[in-house]
Design a protein around this motif. Structure first.
Motif, PDB file in Angstrom:
ATOM      1  N   CYS A 149      -7.793  28.436   0.875  1.00 49.79           N
ATOM      2  CA  CYS A 149      -7.093  27.267   1.409  1.00 49.79           C
ATOM      3  C   CYS A 149      -6.441  26.509   0.262  1.00 49.79           C
ATOM      4  CB  CYS A 149      -8.061  26.327   2.126  1.00 49.79           C
ATOM      5  SG  CYS A 149      -8.691  26.960   3.675  1.00 49.79           S
ATOM      6  N   CYS A 150      -5.466  25.694   0.608  1.00 48.63           N
ATOM      7  CA  CYS A 150      -4.864  24.789  -0.358  1.00 48.63           C
ATOM      8  C   CYS A 150      -4.502  23.501   0.372  1.00 48.63           C
ATOM      9  CB  CYS A 150      -3.655  25.407  -1.050  1.00 48.63           C
ATOM     10  SG  CYS A 150      -2.295  25.826   0.028  1.00 48.63           S
ATOM     11  N   LEU A 151      -4.309  22.445  -0.386  1.00 50.78           N
ATOM     12  CA  LEU A 151      -4.013  21.136   0.182  1.00 50.78           C
ATOM     13  C   LEU A 151      -2.740  20.605  -0.451  1.00 50.78           C
ATOM     14  CD1 LEU A 151      -5.326  18.787   1.974  1.00 50.78           C
ATOM     15  CD2 LEU A 151      -5.790  17.769  -0.246  1.00 50.78           C
ATOM     16  N   LEU A 152      -1.753  20.315   0.369  1.00 49.45           N
ATOM     17  CA  LEU A 152      -0.526  19.670  -0.094  1.00 49.45           C
ATOM     18  C   LEU A 152      -0.686  18.185   0.180  1.00 49.45           C
ATOM     19  CD1 LEU A 152       2.393  19.834  -1.167  1.00 49.45           C
ATOM     20  CD2 LEU A 152       3.126  20.115   1.207  1.00 49.45           C
ATOM     21  N   GLN A 153      -0.596  17.390  -0.877  1.00 52.12           N
ATOM     22  CA  GLN A 153      -0.799  15.950  -0.769  1.00 52.12           C
ATOM     23  C   GLN A 153       0.497  15.247  -1.177  1.00 52.12           C
ATOM     24  OE1 GLN A 153      -3.493  13.768  -3.604  1.00 52.12           O
ATOM     25  NE2 GLN A 153      -4.852  14.017  -1.830  1.00 52.12           N
ATOM     26  N   VAL A 154       1.098  14.538  -0.224  1.00 52.40           N
ATOM     27  CA  VAL A 154       2.355  13.825  -0.470  1.00 52.40           C
ATOM     28  C   VAL A 154       2.084  12.338  -0.279  1.00 52.40           C
ATOM     29  CG1 VAL A 154       4.772  13.568   0.199  1.00 52.40           C
ATOM     30  CG2 VAL A 154       3.663  15.796   0.413  1.00 52.40           C
ATOM     31  N   THR A 155       2.347  11.547  -1.315  1.00 55.15           N
ATOM     32  CA  THR A 155       2.150  10.106  -1.252  1.00 55.15           C
ATOM     33  C   THR A 155       3.506   9.426  -1.092  1.00 55.15           C
ATOM     34  OG1 THR A 155       0.265  10.360  -2.731  1.00 55.15           O
ATOM     35  CG2 THR A 155       1.099   8.137  -2.420  1.00 55.15           C
ATOM     36  N   THR A 156       3.618   8.583  -0.064  1.00 53.20           N
ATOM     37  CA  THR A 156       4.878   7.903   0.217  1.00 53.20           C
ATOM     38  C   THR A 156       4.703   6.397   0.091  1.00 53.20           C
ATOM     39  OG1 THR A 156       4.464   7.730   2.594  1.00 53.20           O
ATOM     40  CG2 THR A 156       5.573   9.726   1.827  1.00 53.20           C
ATOM     41  N   LEU A 171       9.747  13.421   4.519  1.00 56.51           N
ATOM     42  CA  LEU A 171       9.027  12.300   3.925  1.00 56.51           C
ATOM     43  C   LEU A 171       9.910  11.683   2.841  1.00 56.51           C
ATOM     44  CD1 LEU A 171       5.617  14.138   3.615  1.00 56.51           C
ATOM     45  CD2 LEU A 171       6.232  12.452   5.334  1.00 56.51           C
ATOM     46  N   ASP A 172      10.271  10.425   3.031  1.00 57.00           N
ATOM     47  CA  ASP A 172      11.205   9.760   2.121  1.00 57.00           C
ATOM     48  C   ASP A 172      10.970   8.249   2.211  1.00 57.00           C
ATOM     49  OD1 ASP A 172      13.339   9.199   0.453  1.00 57.00           O
ATOM     50  OD2 ASP A 172      14.866   9.536   1.978  1.00 57.00           O
ATOM     51  N   PRO A 173      10.792   7.539   1.153  1.00 58.95           N
ATOM     52  CA  PRO A 173      10.721   7.888  -0.267  1.00 58.95           C
ATOM     53  C   PRO A 173       9.319   8.347  -0.658  1.00 58.95           C
ATOM     54  CG  PRO A 173      10.628   5.510  -0.031  1.00 58.95           C
ATOM     55  CD  PRO A 173      10.776   6.076   1.351  1.00 58.95           C
ATOM     56  N   VAL A 174       9.271   9.328  -1.545  1.00 60.80           N
ATOM     57  CA  VAL A 174       8.019   9.946  -1.974  1.00 60.80           C
ATOM     58  C   VAL A 174       7.638   9.426  -3.353  1.00 60.80           C
ATOM     59  CG1 VAL A 174       6.976  12.135  -2.653  1.00 60.80           C
ATOM     60  CG2 VAL A 174       8.327  11.995  -0.576  1.00 60.80           C
ATOM     61  N   HIS A 175       6.381   9.069  -3.487  1.00 60.00           N
ATOM     62  CA  HIS A 175       5.855   8.588  -4.760  1.00 60.00           C
ATOM     63  C   HIS A 175       5.325   9.746  -5.608  1.00 60.00           C
ATOM     64  CE1 HIS A 175       2.699   6.782  -7.354  1.00 60.00           C
ATOM     65  NE2 HIS A 175       3.621   5.855  -7.526  1.00 60.00           N
ATOM     66  N   PRO A 178       0.820  -1.216   0.000  1.00 53.64           N
ATOM     67  CA  PRO A 178       0.000   0.000   0.000  1.00 53.64           C
ATOM     68  C   PRO A 178       0.855   1.269   0.000  1.00 53.64           C
ATOM     69  CG  PRO A 178       0.072  -0.929   2.184  1.00 53.64           C
ATOM     70  CD  PRO A 178       0.788  -1.895   1.288  1.00 53.64           C
ATOM     71  N   LEU A 179       0.261   2.355  -0.464  1.00 53.34           N
ATOM     72  CA  LEU A 179       0.879   3.674  -0.394  1.00 53.34           C
ATOM     73  C   LEU A 179       0.246   4.422   0.770  1.00 53.34           C
ATOM     74  CD1 LEU A 179       0.800   4.672  -4.174  1.00 53.34           C
ATOM     75  CD2 LEU A 179       2.772   3.921  -2.860  1.00 53.34           C
ATOM     76  N   TRP A 180       0.931   5.452   1.255  1.00 53.91           N
ATOM     77  CA  TRP A 180       0.414   6.287   2.335  1.00 53.91           C
ATOM     78  C   TRP A 180       0.309   7.710   1.832  1.00 53.91           C
ATOM     79  CZ3 TRP A 180      -1.386   4.382   6.842  1.00 53.91           C
ATOM     80  CH2 TRP A 180      -1.085   3.054   7.114  1.00 53.91           C
ATOM     81  N   GLU A 181      -0.855   8.315   2.004  1.00 55.65           N
ATOM     82  CA  GLU A 181      -1.116   9.670   1.545  1.00 55.65           C
ATOM     83  C   GLU A 181      -1.166  10.608   2.747  1.00 55.65           C
ATOM     84  OE1 GLU A 181      -4.197  10.604  -1.657  1.00 55.65           O
ATOM     85  OE2 GLU A 181      -5.185  11.132   0.241  1.00 55.65           O
ATOM     86  N   PHE A 182      -0.255  11.579   2.775  1.00 59.09           N
ATOM     87  CA  PHE A 182      -0.192  12.582   3.838  1.00 59.09           C
ATOM     88  C   PHE A 182      -0.772  13.876   3.291  1.00 59.09           C
ATOM     89  CE2 PHE A 182       2.966   9.485   4.917  1.00 59.09           C
ATOM     90  CZ  PHE A 182       2.880   9.377   6.294  1.00 59.09           C
TER      91      PHE A 182
END
Length: 170
Positions: A86-93, A148-152, A46-50
Motif C-alpha cells: 500500500c501507499c498513501l498520497l497526502q495532499v495538504t491544501t 485540489l487547488d491551492p496546494v501547500h 487551518p490547512l486541510w490534509e487529504f
C-alpha cells in the motif's frame, strides 16, 4: 517579462517536474480509503490534509485472463502486514475542497502544475472505475477528476515509511 520573473517561472516548473515521477508508482492502484482532516497549527488559517490510501492490483487483475471477482487473500502468517504493497498520497491544501467519492476506483493519472495565482501548486487526480487491461490506455477525460487547488504540499508514503499511518487494531 523581466528576467527575474522568467527565472522564477522556470524554477517553479522544474520543481513541478521533480515532484511527479515519484507519484507515478501509485498509478494503476486501487483507492482503498480516503479521508481528510483539518490541521490547526501556528498559522492563522487551518490547512486541510487529504489522504488517499492505495493498494497495488494483484497480478491476476492486471492480466488479460481475469476470470471475474477474486476472493480476498487470507493472511496465514501472524507477522504479515495488512498494509503491505500500500501507499498513501497526502495532499495538504489551504482550503477545504469537496471531492467526489473515489474509494474502490483505480488511480490512473496524477499531474501537478502551477496554480492560477502562480504562488501555489495545483494537483489533478483522475480515477477510473475499471482496471486497466493488458496495457490498454484509458482516456483520462472519461474518469472522475479530483482537482485540489491551492496546494501547500504533496507527499507519498510507502507502507514501510515511518510516517505512514497505521492502525493499532490491524
Amino acid at each position: 517579462m523581466s528576467t527575474a520573473v522568467t527565472r522564477w517561472m522556470r524554477r517553479r516548473r522544474a520543481s513541478t517536474r521533480d515532484l511527479s515521477p515519484e507519484k507515478r508508482k501509485a498509478r494503476g492502484t486501487e483507492c482503498l480509503l480516503f479521508w481528510c482532516r483539518k490541521i490547526v497549527g501556528n498559522r492563522q488559517e487551518p490547512l486541510w490534509e487529504f489522504n488517499f490510501k492505495f493498494k497495488k492490483q494483484s497480478p491476476r487483475l492486471k492480466s488479460k485472463r481475469m476470470g471475474g471477482l477474486q476472493p480476498p487473500v487470507q493472511y496465514q502468517d501472524v507477522h504479515t502486514n495488512p498494509d503491505q504493497d500500500c501507499c498513501l498520497l497526502q495532499v495538504t491544501t489551504l482550503n477545504f475542497i469537496f471531492i467526489p467519492i473515489v474509494m474502490g476506483m483505480i488511480f490512473t493519472l496524477f499531474t501537478i502544475n502551477v496554480s492560477t495565482d502562480m504562488r501555489h501548486h495545483r494537483v489533478r487526480l483522475v480515477f477510473q472505475d475499471s482496471p486497466v487491461h493488458g496495457g490498454r490506455k484509458l482516456r483520462h477525460e472519461q474518469g472522475v477528476q479530483v482537482i485540489l487547488d491551492p496546494v501547500h504540499s504533496v507527499r507519498l508514503f510507502d507502507w514501510w515509511h515511518p510516517q505512514y499511518p497505521f492502525s493499532l487494531r490491524a
